[in-house]
Design a protein around this motif. Structure first.
Motif, PDB file in Angstrom:
ATOM      1  N   THR A  59       0.857  -1.192   0.000  1.00  0.00           N
ATOM      2  CA  THR A  59       0.000   0.000   0.000  1.00  0.00           C
ATOM      3  C   THR A  59       0.888   1.236   0.000  1.00  0.00           C
ATOM      4  OG1 THR A  59      -1.689  -1.180   1.269  1.00  0.00           O
ATOM      5  CG2 THR A  59      -1.831   1.231   1.200  1.00  0.00           C
ATOM      6  N   VAL A 110     -16.300   1.975  -2.963  1.00  0.00           N
ATOM      7  CA  VAL A 110     -15.229   1.529  -2.074  1.00  0.00           C
ATOM      8  C   VAL A 110     -15.727   0.457  -1.115  1.00  0.00           C
ATOM      9  CG1 VAL A 110     -15.672   3.351  -0.368  1.00  0.00           C
ATOM     10  CG2 VAL A 110     -13.389   2.360  -0.536  1.00  0.00           C
ATOM     11  N   THR A 115     -10.257  -3.143   1.010  1.00  0.00           N
ATOM     12  CA  THR A 115      -9.404  -1.964   1.208  1.00  0.00           C
ATOM     13  C   THR A 115      -8.472  -2.207   2.383  1.00  0.00           C
ATOM     14  OG1 THR A 115     -11.095  -0.945   2.616  1.00  0.00           O
ATOM     15  CG2 THR A 115     -11.096  -0.333   0.283  1.00  0.00           C
ATOM     16  N   VAL A 135     -13.672   4.571  -5.612  1.00  0.00           N
ATOM     17  CA  VAL A 135     -12.243   4.437  -5.895  1.00  0.00           C
ATOM     18  C   VAL A 135     -12.073   4.329  -7.398  1.00  0.00           C
ATOM     19  CG1 VAL A 135     -11.710   3.348  -3.688  1.00  0.00           C
ATOM     20  CG2 VAL A 135     -12.307   1.918  -5.660  1.00  0.00           C
ATOM     21  N   TYR A 145      -7.338   5.486  -4.063  1.00  0.00           N
ATOM     22  CA  TYR A 145      -8.426   5.872  -3.166  1.00  0.00           C
ATOM     23  C   TYR A 145      -8.087   7.235  -2.564  1.00  0.00           C
ATOM     24  CZ  TYR A 145     -11.698   5.669   0.793  1.00  0.00           C
ATOM     25  OH  TYR A 145     -12.686   5.945   1.704  1.00  0.00           O
TER      26      TYR A 145
END
Length: 466
Positions: A59, A110, A115, A135, A145
């Motif tokens: 991420t 989303v 996520t 997103v 995002y």
């Protein structure tokens, strides 16, 4: 066995690609992936989107500091508004743009996708900002995002150098539940780019300005678990012009007036009353400006110490005025001789040290005139048993009772005037002692204030250049 693995490896790669191709299909006459293929991915949103679960999901994180909403020094809380941006790779959201009518990017809810559970560890309050419901998904499986974040975070605020203080607050981003084996974090942009983007929005943002954004990655251990985190250090600097104009300059003006009050005559009671009024006004000034000063339980700002020392110096100057007034106006000291040690220490040593010049004493002139005063009759010039007397020129002068009475009255007047002259002489001596002490204490007071002001200015200059 090695030959068998080389034979089966291309088969597994083709199988993986074919599985991904089956996930997102495109049909003729329809732009983008089909609804059914996307629904299969949405149904698996509870699972981390990775074919091989031993490979962690990376991420990437970046943010733009849009506004600094408040700094609470007493509660040690920093309130900011961020534009947060997260990037991660979803292995099940890949399609061929050529087969999907050239669509390379779509937006999805989303809540229908997996996520990463990225949080800020310094959070101390609920996020009341509006959440972004969608997103952006790229055909390569990369997801972006964007969300707005009102961040109320704990920060160790140092207020000793207020209002020239620089605060260094940390924003630590990391996964709440996933360990380093599942989720890894890294910065999406360089720290220099993040600083430049934030400064463009903070150019007209009130009291605080951004200095720089720094950061580093680390591993946080919770028992046997290890979580990957990234820490951003946000360095902000206070704009001090408001406090300089409203606090420091008025206080300096009052201190200058207190210094100039030493030029009032010390034998007058107006100086003491003026200083008392000045201290009262300074106290009211501190009470009014108390709301502008930050307060914490573990420290006091330097400007608060500055105000306290200024008030103490003004009180010392009032005590000096009281001492000088006591020396000049005490009735029992007017008719006493100045002690010898006071004459040596004050009227000789200290007077030369401060270059004090004594005015000419008129007593010696009056004593010189006393010998040639024609109205003063000496006792040898007349006797009570003679009717006539002879003067220096040989002429005769009648001795009448009225003249003897006048002569006696003149002698009494001369004695009384001599006593008054002596008292005036003693009073002048005590006045000189008071003036000398006043000049000495004033110069010491001025020297202390000058040194104190230079120390404060140097300390603030050092902090401003940090």
């Amino acid at each position: 066995m090695g030959h068998l693995w080389r034979f089966l490896l291309p088969f597994f790669i083709l199988l993986k690609v074919s599985c991904l191709a089956k996930m997102l299909r495109c049909e003729e006459g329809q732009s983008g992936p089909t609804y059914d293929s996307l629904q299969e991915v949405i149904d698996k949103k509870s699972f981390r989107p990775s074919v091989n679960l031993s490979v962690p999901t990376i991420t990437n994180i970046s943010f733009t500091l849009y506004a600094i909403l408040g700094v609470n020094e007493k509660a040690q809380i920093l309130t900011t508004f961020l534009w947060l941006r997260l990037y991660w790779f979803h292995e099940f959201l890949i399609w061929d743009p050529e087969a999907c009518d050239g669509i390379t990017k779509i937006s999805l809810p989303v809540n229908d996708l997996w996520t990463p559970d990225i949080i800020v560890y310094e959070f101390v309050d609920d996020d009341v900002s509006q959440a972004c419901p969608y997103v952006y998904v790229n055909h390569t499986g990369h997801i972006r995002y964007d969300r707005m974040l009102r961040l109320v975070s704990a920060c160790n605020l140092q207020i000793f150098s207020f209002p020239f203080d620089i605060q260094n607050c940390s924003f630590t981003f990391g996964s709440y539940m996933h360990t380093i084996k599942d989720v890894r974090v890294s910065p999406a942009l360089s720290f220099k780019e993040m600083t430049g983007n934030s400064k463009r929005y903070l150019q007209a943002s009130g009291e605080w300005e951004l200095v720089v954004i720094l950061g580093d990655t680390d591993i946080l251990k919770f028992g046997i678990d290890e979580c990957d985190i990234i820490t951003f250090w946000v360095v902000i600097k206070r704009r001090p012009i408001l406090y300089v104009v409203n606090l420091i300059i008025p206080s300096s003006f009052l201190m200058i007036i207190d210094i100039l009050s030493f030029y009032l005559p010390p034998h007058s009671v107006d100086r003491s009353s003026f200083k008392m009024t000045l201290i009262l006004g300074y106290t009211v000034f501190l009470l009014i400006m108390n709301d502008l000063l930050p307060s914490t339980a573990n420290g006091t700002p330097l400007i608060g110490i500055y105000f306290s020392v200024c008030l103490a110096l003004m009180t010392i100057s009032l005590l000096e005025t009281v001492l000088i007034t006591f020396v000049l106006h005490h009735n029992s000291m007017k008719y006493r001789e100045v002690p010898h040690w006071v004459q040596v220490l004050v009227m000789h040593f200290i007077a030369r040290l401060i270059c004090y010049s004594f005015p000419e004493d008129p007593l010696s002139k009056l004593e010189g005139k006393q010998e040639s005063d024609p109205w003063v009759v000496q006792p040898s010039q007349s006797t009570s048993g003679q009717q006539t007397s002879t003067n220096a020129s040989g002429s005769m002068t009648l001795d009448v009772p009225e003249l003897r009475q006048i002569s006696q009255d003149l002698r009494e007047m001369n004695t009384y005037l001599s006593i008054l002259r002596k008292e005036d002489h003693l009073q002048n001596q005590w006045c000189h002692v008071g003036y000398i002490l006043d000049f000495l204490l004033f110069r010491i007071y001025l020297l202390i204030i000058t040194g104190y002001a230079l120390v404060i200015i140097c300390m603030w200059c050092v902090w401003m250049n940090q």
